[in-house]
Enzyme design. Structure first.
Site, PDB file in Angstrom:
ATOM      1  CE  LYS A  13      19.727 -26.750  -0.183  1.00  0.00           C
ATOM      2  NZ  LYS A  13      19.973 -25.647  -1.441  1.00  0.00           N
ATOM      3  NE  ARG A  88      14.108 -26.697  -3.885  1.00  0.00           N
ATOM      4  CZ  ARG A  88      15.468 -27.128  -3.844  1.00  0.00           C
ATOM      5  NH1 ARG A  88      15.487 -28.301  -2.919  1.00  0.00           N
ATOM      6  NH2 ARG A  88      16.413 -27.149  -4.540  1.00  0.00           N
ATOM      7  NE  ARG A 127      25.778 -27.897  -7.963  1.00  0.00           N
ATOM      8  CZ  ARG A 127      25.261 -27.971  -7.252  1.00  0.00           C
ATOM      9  NH1 ARG A 127      25.426 -27.448  -6.049  1.00  0.00           N
ATOM     10  NH2 ARG A 127      23.736 -27.894  -7.461  1.00  0.00           N
ATOM     11  NE  ARG A 161      21.957 -30.922  -9.388  1.00  0.00           N
ATOM     12  CZ  ARG A 161      21.403 -30.386  -8.447  1.00  0.00           C
ATOM     13  NH1 ARG A 161      22.140 -30.555  -7.472  1.00  0.00           N
ATOM     14  NH2 ARG A 161      20.546 -29.481  -8.577  1.00  0.00           N
ATOM     15  NE  ARG A 172      19.114 -25.387  -9.427  1.00  0.00           N
ATOM     16  CZ  ARG A 172      20.488 -25.845  -9.768  1.00  0.00           C
ATOM     17  NH1 ARG A 172      20.893 -25.892 -10.971  1.00  0.00           N
ATOM     18  NH2 ARG A 172      21.037 -26.250  -8.743  1.00  0.00           N
TER      19      ARG A 172
HETATM   20  P1  ADP Z   1      19.767 -27.423  -5.493  1.00  0.00           P
HETATM   21  O1  ADP Z   1      19.215 -26.730  -4.315  1.00  0.00           O
HETATM   22  O2  ADP Z   1      21.339 -27.589  -5.471  1.00  0.00           O
HETATM   23  O3  ADP Z   1      19.286 -26.552  -6.623  1.00  0.00           O
HETATM   24  P2  ADP Z   1      18.569 -29.848  -5.223  1.00  0.00           P
HETATM   25  O4  ADP Z   1      19.268 -31.142  -5.694  1.00  0.00           O
HETATM   26  O5  ADP Z   1      18.081 -29.766  -3.982  1.00  0.00           O
HETATM   27  O6  ADP Z   1      19.308 -28.819  -5.889  1.00  0.00           O
HETATM   28  O7  ADP Z   1      17.231 -29.926  -6.322  1.00  0.00           O
HETATM   29  C1  ADP Z   1      17.394 -29.962  -7.574  1.00  0.00           C
HETATM   30  C2  ADP Z   1      15.859 -29.720  -8.188  1.00  0.00           C
HETATM   31  O8  ADP Z   1      14.935 -30.797  -7.936  1.00  0.00           O
HETATM   32  C3  ADP Z   1      15.338 -28.560  -7.835  1.00  0.00           C
HETATM   33  O9  ADP Z   1      15.566 -27.432  -8.707  1.00  0.00           O
HETATM   34  C4  ADP Z   1      13.744 -28.966  -7.993  1.00  0.00           C
HETATM   35  O10 ADP Z   1      13.357 -28.846  -9.569  1.00  0.00           O
HETATM   36  C5  ADP Z   1      13.655 -30.264  -7.460  1.00  0.00           C
HETATM   37  N1  ADP Z   1      13.434 -30.514  -6.244  1.00  0.00           N
HETATM   38  C6  ADP Z   1      14.093 -30.942  -5.001  1.00  0.00           C
HETATM   39  N2  ADP Z   1      13.699 -30.816  -3.930  1.00  0.00           N
HETATM   40  C7  ADP Z   1      12.387 -30.387  -4.174  1.00  0.00           C
HETATM   41  C8  ADP Z   1      11.323 -29.821  -3.261  1.00  0.00           C
HETATM   42  N3  ADP Z   1      11.432 -30.054  -1.808  1.00  0.00           N
HETATM   43  N4  ADP Z   1      10.187 -29.278  -3.715  1.00  0.00           N
HETATM   44  C9  ADP Z   1      10.104 -29.124  -5.183  1.00  0.00           C
HETATM   45  N5  ADP Z   1      11.041 -29.278  -5.985  1.00  0.00           N
HETATM   46  C10 ADP Z   1      12.123 -30.012  -5.640  1.00  0.00           C
END
Ligand code: ADP
Ligand code: ZN
Length: 218
Positions: A13, A88, A127, A161, A172
């Site tokens: 994404k 999400r 990554r 990260r 996750r």
């Molecule tokens: P990825 O999709 O690669 O796991 P993101 O950078 O989108 O990584 O998100 C990293 C973390 O940030 C998630 O595992 C969650 O803990 C938090 N997070 C990000 N966006 C949201 C969201 N919309 N709602 C709840 N938690 C979120």
């Protein structure tokens, strides 16, 4: 154009969102990036979010909806945006729909990036990103051409990260299937969903996305 990219962690994404920003002059709205910035800055939200993120769980709807709501007040989003990592949960999707309706900025399309679970773990575990330009790499799947030097900008600083480790990835994925995957049905029912195969090269997914965008423009 107003787009929403959904899909499991590691589906690409962020990479596709970056590309859309460059090609179509959109603003990227990534709650993950915003939360990581809050963690780095040590804000109240950052302090609350850090442990939740490191455990691979979802930050509360209240917090992320608040962040996005504020961000959507900024004028720059009016030229178009790509949401990446938000919504999400169904509650977040409903809140977003309300906010966008209020602002007369409905979503044009929701693009689902589909990738097999086994591939996700491998993609995420190795990554890393260029600290200067944000270009994404992977130890085994997509290393830099010259070790330790960014292909795009020549910088030599990279970051990983803290939640990109095998255990957290499982957590996750679980959060994705439990809380986020219902959005597929939700957006399908709203006639907004397009599916893209995210298993191949990043260019192949990008080309499939371009086709979808061309169809929107008519
Ligand atoms: P990825 O999709 O690669 O796991 P993101 O950078 O989108 O990584 O998100 C990293 C973390 O940030 C998630 O595992 C969650 O803990 C938090 N997070 C990000 N966006 C949201 C969201 N919309 N709602 C709840 N938690 C979120
Ligand atoms: Zn770089």
């Amino acid at each position: 154009m107003r787009l929403n990219l959904i899909g499991p962690p590691g589906a690409g994404k962020g990479t596709q969102a970056h590309r859309l920003v460059e090609r179509h002059n959109l603003v990227q709205l990534s709650t993950g990036d915003m939360l990581r910035q809050a963690v780095t800055a040590g804000t109240e939200i950052g302090l609350k979010a850090k442990s939740v993120m490191d455990a691979g769980q979802l930050v509360s709807d209240e917090i992320v909806i608040g962040i996005i709501s504020e961000r959507l007040d900024n004028r720059d989003v009016r030229n178009g945006f790509v949401l990446d990592g938000f919504p999400r949960t169904l509650a977040q999707a409903d809140a977003l729909a309300g906010l966008l309706e209020e602002k007369r900025m409905p979503l044009d399309r929701v693009i689902l990036l589909e990738v097999d679970d086994e591939a996700l773990v491998e993609r995420i575990s190795g990554r890393f990103t260029c600290s200067n330009c944000g270009a994404g790499y992977n130890d085994t799947l997509a290393p830099t051409k010259q070790p330790g030097v960014c292909d795009k900008c020549g910088a030599t600083e990279f970051s990983r990260r803290s939640d990109d480790n095998a255990e957290t990835v499982r957590e996750r994925l679980l959060a994705y299937y439990k809380s986020t995957s219902p959005l597929i049905g939700y957006y399908h029912a709203k006639d907004l969903l397009s599916r893209v195969d995210g298993m191949g090269e990043m260019e192949a997914a990008a080309a499939a996305i371009e086709e979808i965008l061309a169809a929107i423009r008519g």
